[in-house]
Design a protein around this motif. Structure first.
Motif, PDB file in Angstrom:
ATOM      1  N   GLY A   1       0.798  -1.220   0.000  1.00 14.13           N
ATOM      2  CA  GLY A   1       0.000   0.000   0.000  1.00 14.13           C
ATOM      3  C   GLY A   1       0.828   1.266   0.000  1.00 14.13           C
ATOM      4  O   GLY A   1       0.459   2.260  -0.635  1.00 14.13           O
ATOM      5  N   VAL A   2       1.972   1.235   0.678  1.00 15.36           N
ATOM      6  CA  VAL A   2       2.798   2.430   0.771  1.00 15.36           C
ATOM      7  C   VAL A   2       3.376   2.824  -0.584  1.00 15.36           C
ATOM      8  O   VAL A   2       3.768   3.967  -0.798  1.00 15.36           O
ATOM      9  CB  VAL A   2       3.932   2.207   1.808  1.00 15.36           C
ATOM     10  N   PHE A   3       3.410   1.909  -1.546  1.00 14.76           N
ATOM     11  CA  PHE A   3       3.950   2.217  -2.861  1.00 14.76           C
ATOM     12  C   PHE A   3       2.907   2.786  -3.814  1.00 14.76           C
ATOM     13  O   PHE A   3       3.252   3.275  -4.881  1.00 14.76           O
ATOM     14  CB  PHE A   3       4.546   0.942  -3.492  1.00 14.76           C
ATOM     15  N   THR A   4       1.615   2.687  -3.467  1.00 13.56           N
ATOM     16  CA  THR A   4       0.573   3.010  -4.441  1.00 13.56           C
ATOM     17  C   THR A   4      -0.391   4.106  -4.027  1.00 13.56           C
ATOM     18  O   THR A   4      -0.950   4.786  -4.884  1.00 13.56           O
ATOM     19  CB  THR A   4      -0.279   1.753  -4.724  1.00 13.56           C
ATOM     20  N   VAL A   5      -0.603   4.296  -2.739  1.00 13.96           N
ATOM     21  CA  VAL A   5      -1.773   5.076  -2.298  1.00 13.96           C
ATOM     22  C   VAL A   5      -1.565   6.582  -2.346  1.00 13.96           C
ATOM     23  O   VAL A   5      -2.524   7.343  -2.268  1.00 13.96           O
ATOM     24  CB  VAL A   5      -2.156   4.633  -0.866  1.00 13.96           C
ATOM     25  N   TRP A   6      -0.326   7.043  -2.513  1.00 13.39           N
ATOM     26  CA  TRP A   6      -0.057   8.475  -2.374  1.00 13.39           C
ATOM     27  C   TRP A   6      -0.686   9.315  -3.471  1.00 13.39           C
ATOM     28  O   TRP A   6      -1.154  10.431  -3.211  1.00 13.39           O
ATOM     29  CB  TRP A   6       1.460   8.703  -2.319  1.00 13.39           C
ATOM     30  N   GLY A   7      -0.713   8.806  -4.692  1.00 18.94           N
ATOM     31  CA  GLY A   7      -1.304   9.579  -5.776  1.00 18.94           C
ATOM     32  C   GLY A   7      -2.764   9.910  -5.536  1.00 18.94           C
ATOM     33  O   GLY A   7      -3.157  11.096  -5.508  1.00 18.94           O
ATOM     34  N   PRO A   8      -3.628   8.903  -5.352  1.00 17.67           N
ATOM     35  CA  PRO A   8      -5.045   9.194  -5.083  1.00 17.67           C
ATOM     36  C   PRO A   8      -5.268  10.035  -3.824  1.00 17.67           C
ATOM     37  O   PRO A   8      -6.128  10.922  -3.807  1.00 17.67           O
ATOM     38  CB  PRO A   8      -5.662   7.797  -4.932  1.00 17.67           C
ATOM     39  N   ALA A   9      -4.495   9.747  -2.769  1.00 17.88           N
ATOM     40  CA  ALA A   9      -4.688  10.487  -1.520  1.00 17.88           C
ATOM     41  C   ALA A   9      -4.266  11.950  -1.667  1.00 17.88           C
ATOM     42  O   ALA A   9      -4.945  12.856  -1.167  1.00 17.88           O
ATOM     43  CB  ALA A   9      -3.905   9.824  -0.393  1.00 17.88           C
ATOM     44  N   LEU A  10      -3.155  12.196  -2.365  1.00 16.85           N
ATOM     45  CA  LEU A  10      -2.681  13.562  -2.541  1.00 16.85           C
ATOM     46  C   LEU A  10      -3.649  14.379  -3.391  1.00 16.85           C
ATOM     47  O   LEU A  10      -3.897  15.557  -3.112  1.00 16.85           O
ATOM     48  CB  LEU A  10      -1.297  13.550  -3.191  1.00 16.85           C
ATOM     49  N   SER A  11      -4.229  13.771  -4.400  1.00 21.33           N
ATOM     50  CA  SER A  11      -5.172  14.504  -5.243  1.00 21.33           C
ATOM     51  C   SER A  11      -6.409  14.929  -4.456  1.00 21.33           C
ATOM     52  O   SER A  11      -7.062  15.912  -4.805  1.00 21.33           O
ATOM     53  CB  SER A  11      -5.584  13.648  -6.445  1.00 21.33           C
ATOM     54  N   ALA A  12      -6.732  14.190  -3.385  1.00 25.85           N
ATOM     55  CA  ALA A  12      -7.892  14.535  -2.566  1.00 25.85           C
ATOM     56  C   ALA A  12      -7.556  15.524  -1.455  1.00 25.85           C
ATOM     57  O   ALA A  12      -8.291  16.491  -1.222  1.00 25.85           O
ATOM     58  CB  ALA A  12      -8.491  13.267  -1.955  1.00 25.85           C
ATOM     59  N   ALA A  13      -6.433  15.293  -0.752  1.00 25.89           N
ATOM     60  CA  ALA A  13      -6.119  16.095   0.436  1.00 25.89           C
ATOM     61  C   ALA A  13      -5.251  17.300   0.155  1.00 25.89           C
ATOM     62  O   ALA A  13      -5.240  18.255   0.942  1.00 25.89           O
ATOM     63  CB  ALA A  13      -5.451  15.214   1.491  1.00 25.89           C
ATOM     64  N   GLY A  14      -4.490  17.273  -0.931  1.00 25.42           N
ATOM     65  CA  GLY A  14      -3.588  18.378  -1.215  1.00 25.42           C
ATOM     66  C   GLY A  14      -2.571  18.567  -0.108  1.00 25.42           C
ATOM     67  O   GLY A  14      -1.939  17.609   0.342  1.00 25.42           O
ATOM     68  N   PRO A  15      -2.409  19.788   0.406  1.00 21.92           N
ATOM     69  CA  PRO A  15      -1.387  20.042   1.428  1.00 21.92           C
ATOM     70  C   PRO A  15      -1.703  19.408   2.785  1.00 21.92           C
ATOM     71  O   PRO A  15      -0.850  19.416   3.675  1.00 21.92           O
ATOM     72  CB  PRO A  15      -1.380  21.571   1.541  1.00 21.92           C
ATOM     73  N   TRP A  16      -2.914  18.866   2.953  1.00 21.53           N
ATOM     74  CA  TRP A  16      -3.305  18.279   4.229  1.00 21.53           C
ATOM     75  C   TRP A  16      -3.139  16.756   4.226  1.00 21.53           C
ATOM     76  O   TRP A  16      -3.807  16.060   4.981  1.00 21.53           O
ATOM     77  CB  TRP A  16      -4.757  18.643   4.536  1.00 21.53           C
ATOM     78  N   LEU A  17      -2.245  16.263   3.396  1.00 22.29           N
ATOM     79  CA  LEU A  17      -2.056  14.814   3.258  1.00 22.29           C
ATOM     80  C   LEU A  17      -1.695  14.152   4.582  1.00 22.29           C
ATOM     81  O   LEU A  17      -2.244  13.100   4.942  1.00 22.29           O
ATOM     82  CB  LEU A  17      -0.962  14.531   2.227  1.00 22.29           C
ATOM     83  N   LEU A  18      -0.790  14.753   5.334  1.00 22.36           N
ATOM     84  CA  LEU A  18      -0.352  14.130   6.585  1.00 22.36           C
ATOM     85  C   LEU A  18      -1.454  14.170   7.651  1.00 22.36           C
ATOM     86  O   LEU A  18      -1.516  13.279   8.507  1.00 22.36           O
ATOM     87  CB  LEU A  18       0.921  14.802   7.103  1.00 22.36           C
TER      88      LEU A  18
ATOM     89  N   GLY B   1       5.838  12.649   3.216  1.00 24.96           N
ATOM     90  CA  GLY B   1       6.540  13.927   3.143  1.00 24.96           C
ATOM     91  C   GLY B   1       7.520  13.974   1.993  1.00 24.96           C
ATOM     92  O   GLY B   1       7.648  14.996   1.304  1.00 24.96           O
ATOM     93  N   ALA B   2       8.211  12.862   1.746  1.00 25.45           N
ATOM     94  CA  ALA B   2       9.157  12.800   0.633  1.00 25.45           C
ATOM     95  C   ALA B   2       8.451  12.970  -0.702  1.00 25.45           C
ATOM     96  O   ALA B   2       8.932  13.679  -1.600  1.00 25.45           O
ATOM     97  CB  ALA B   2       9.911  11.467   0.665  1.00 25.45           C
ATOM     98  N   VAL B   3       7.303  12.354  -0.843  1.00 27.93           N
ATOM     99  CA  VAL B   3       6.541  12.467  -2.093  1.00 27.93           C
ATOM    100  C   VAL B   3       6.083  13.909  -2.312  1.00 27.93           C
ATOM    101  O   VAL B   3       6.214  14.470  -3.405  1.00 27.93           O
ATOM    102  CB  VAL B   3       5.330  11.505  -2.068  1.00 27.93           C
ATOM    103  N   VAL B   4       5.561  14.545  -1.258  1.00 25.00           N
ATOM    104  CA  VAL B   4       5.054  15.916  -1.380  1.00 25.00           C
ATOM    105  C   VAL B   4       6.185  16.890  -1.682  1.00 25.00           C
ATOM    106  O   VAL B   4       6.075  17.739  -2.584  1.00 25.00           O
ATOM    107  CB  VAL B   4       4.309  16.331  -0.100  1.00 25.00           C
ATOM    108  N   LEU B   5       7.279  16.796  -0.941  1.00 27.90           N
ATOM    109  CA  LEU B   5       8.373  17.751  -1.108  1.00 27.90           C
ATOM    110  C   LEU B   5       9.108  17.572  -2.427  1.00 27.90           C
ATOM    111  O   LEU B   5       9.643  18.538  -2.980  1.00 27.90           O
ATOM    112  CB  LEU B   5       9.358  17.612   0.059  1.00 27.90           C
ATOM    113  N   THR B   6       9.142  16.344  -2.947  1.00 33.51           N
ATOM    114  CA  THR B   6       9.888  16.082  -4.174  1.00 33.51           C
ATOM    115  C   THR B   6       9.042  16.299  -5.425  1.00 33.51           C
ATOM    116  O   THR B   6       9.487  16.928  -6.380  1.00 33.51           O
ATOM    117  CB  THR B   6      10.407  14.633  -4.178  1.00 33.51           C
ATOM    118  N   LEU B   7       7.831  15.787  -5.433  1.00 35.78           N
ATOM    119  CA  LEU B   7       6.999  15.815  -6.636  1.00 35.78           C
ATOM    120  C   LEU B   7       5.894  16.854  -6.569  1.00 35.78           C
ATOM    121  O   LEU B   7       5.442  17.345  -7.604  1.00 35.78           O
ATOM    122  CB  LEU B   7       6.380  14.434  -6.871  1.00 35.78           C
TER     123      LEU B   7
END
Length: 416
Positions: A24-41, A231-237
């Motif tokens: 799950g840690v390899f796949t879920v960030w894209g869909p979650a980031l598109s929904a939460a934006g800066p409030w991902l954490l 955090g790495a995904v947000v700060l990098t991409l």
């Protein structure tokens, strides 16, 4: 004959980490980031809180009902057959979607887009055959899979550290309160397996003390790992990760660590393959338990005499997963999976809430918070997942009602 109490606190923590830190840690960030934006954490913390409440409810139930079947068995015992059916049906449909998501993850990290569907189907077929001959993940294999997964995540974090200062991330999507809840529901997918600790009551030393501590520590460690990766995904991409099915590869490829991207691909594929094998086996066993109670077609209760596995149930599960892979995308599979599993744990929380005081290990507010959290997160998932999940759940309820009506003795019929 009782199982041996061999597992210590570190053992239980390791098993919990192995069950959670996976594909799950390899796949879920894209869909979650598109929904939460800066409030991902923030969404990640919300998912972790609901997961903790669910795990404590499962632990309390497992201590009283040391039987296979999970919440299907707990719901039947504490609330009645209909509740048990709802839990079992939601588990089966949710985990079937999880299997499809795992197969898609393998393909997303190993193959170019035109070949991803065929590769995902091939992986499902091969592992379904494996489950039919009785081969499952051993403890040693689990340790290897966890080690490979963690190595891949370390590479991702190191890559993010070399790219954050030189690469400007894309703007993040706008977040909202609803988006945070939706992202929390999607991120719940990444915590799949956390209740594994709760089912080890017969194998853990001093379970009343060890299991609660192990659950808390394992969930806290997993939350830290996920927060670092998120955090790495947000700060990098930044927002560029929102549309990616393999965001951790993207993190590595925009850094000076790009040559080691194949290592991350292997780690993701290994984690997803191991998770898919375990999920397929678990679905077969739950389907077997439900078929024995006629909550699924009785034909699925057949045990293969040679290999001692529910072969028909395994083949049926494999066929359904192949169908889902062919018609759904990764985001849809994750959303549908989270919907089913959240309802499954809603039944677990209600079952734990009604237990007698003598069985209580955790305060009732935890079960209330867990139950409400499951309902809110399930309702906040993407609309297609909610609608399709609701239709499938109601279809299962209708089919069981028809079966019960058909089996009910007619007036004047002798039953002796």
């Amino acid at each position: 004959m009782a199982l041996l109490r061999r597992l210590t606190l570190p053992d239980a923590i390791a098993i919990g980490l192995g069950s959670m830190i996976g594909a799950g840690v390899f796949t879920v960030w894209g869909p979650a980031l598109s929904a939460a934006g800066p409030w991902l954490l923030v969404a990640l913390v919300a998912a972790g809180i609901v997961a903790f409440c669910n795990a404590t409810s499962s632990a309390q139930l497992a201590a009283v009902h040391p039987v296979s079947g999970g919440t299907y068995a707990y719901g039947r015992a504490e609330l009645g057959p209909w509740w048990g059916f709802l839990a079992g049906w939601c588990f089966v449909i949710g985990k079937l979607a999880s299997c499809a998501a795992m197969a898609m993850t393998v393909a997303a990290y190993l193959a170019p887009a035109p070949w991803q569907k065929p590769l995902a189907v091939a992986v499902v077929v091969i592992l379904t055959v494996v489950t039919c001959v009785g081969v499952t993940r051993t403890a040693r294999v689990t340790q290897v899979l966890v080690a490979v997964t963690l190595l891949g995540l370390v590479v991702v974090l190191a890559a993010a550290g070399t790219s954050a200062s030189s690469t400007a991330p894309a703007p993040l999507p706008a977040g909202s309160a609803y988006g945070v809840l939706q992202a929390a529901g999607l991120l719940f997918f990444a915590f799949a397996g956390y209740a594994r600790i709760a089912t080890m009551g017969e194998e853990v030393r001093d379970p009343s003390r060890t299991i609660p501590r192990a659950i808390g520590i394992a969930l806290a460690c997993t939350l830290i790992v996920y927060a670092l990766i998120g955090g790495a995904v947000v700060l990098t991409l930044g927002g560029a990760a929102a549309g990616s099915s393999a965001p951790l590869i993207d993190v590595v490829e925009v850094s000076r660590w790009a040559p080691v991207a194949p290592a991350v691909r292997i780690a993701a594929a290994t984690a997803a393959t191991g998770a898919l094998l375990a999920l397929l086996s678990g679905i077969g066993r739950t389907s077997l338990a439900m078929a024995r109670e006629r909550d699924l077609p009785p034909a699925l209760a057949t045990i293969d005499p040679r290999h001692g596995v529910p072969r028909r149930a395994q083949l049926t599960a494999g066929a359904v997963v192949v169908a889902v892979v062919l018609v759904a995308d990764l985001r849809g599979a994750i959303g549908f999976s989270s919907f089913g599993v959240l309802l499954y744990y809603f039944v677990a929380n209600v079952s734990a809430f009604v237990q007698k005081r003598s069985a209580r290990r955790y305060p009732k507010p935890l079960q209330v918070l867990g139950g409400l959290g499951c309902v809110v997160l399930a309702a906040s998932l993407p609309l297609p997942a909610v609608l399709s999940g609701t239709v499938v759940v109601l279809a299962g309820v209708a089919l069981r009602a028809i079966r019960l009506a058909r089996d009910r003795p007619r007036p004047g019929t002798r039953t002796d």
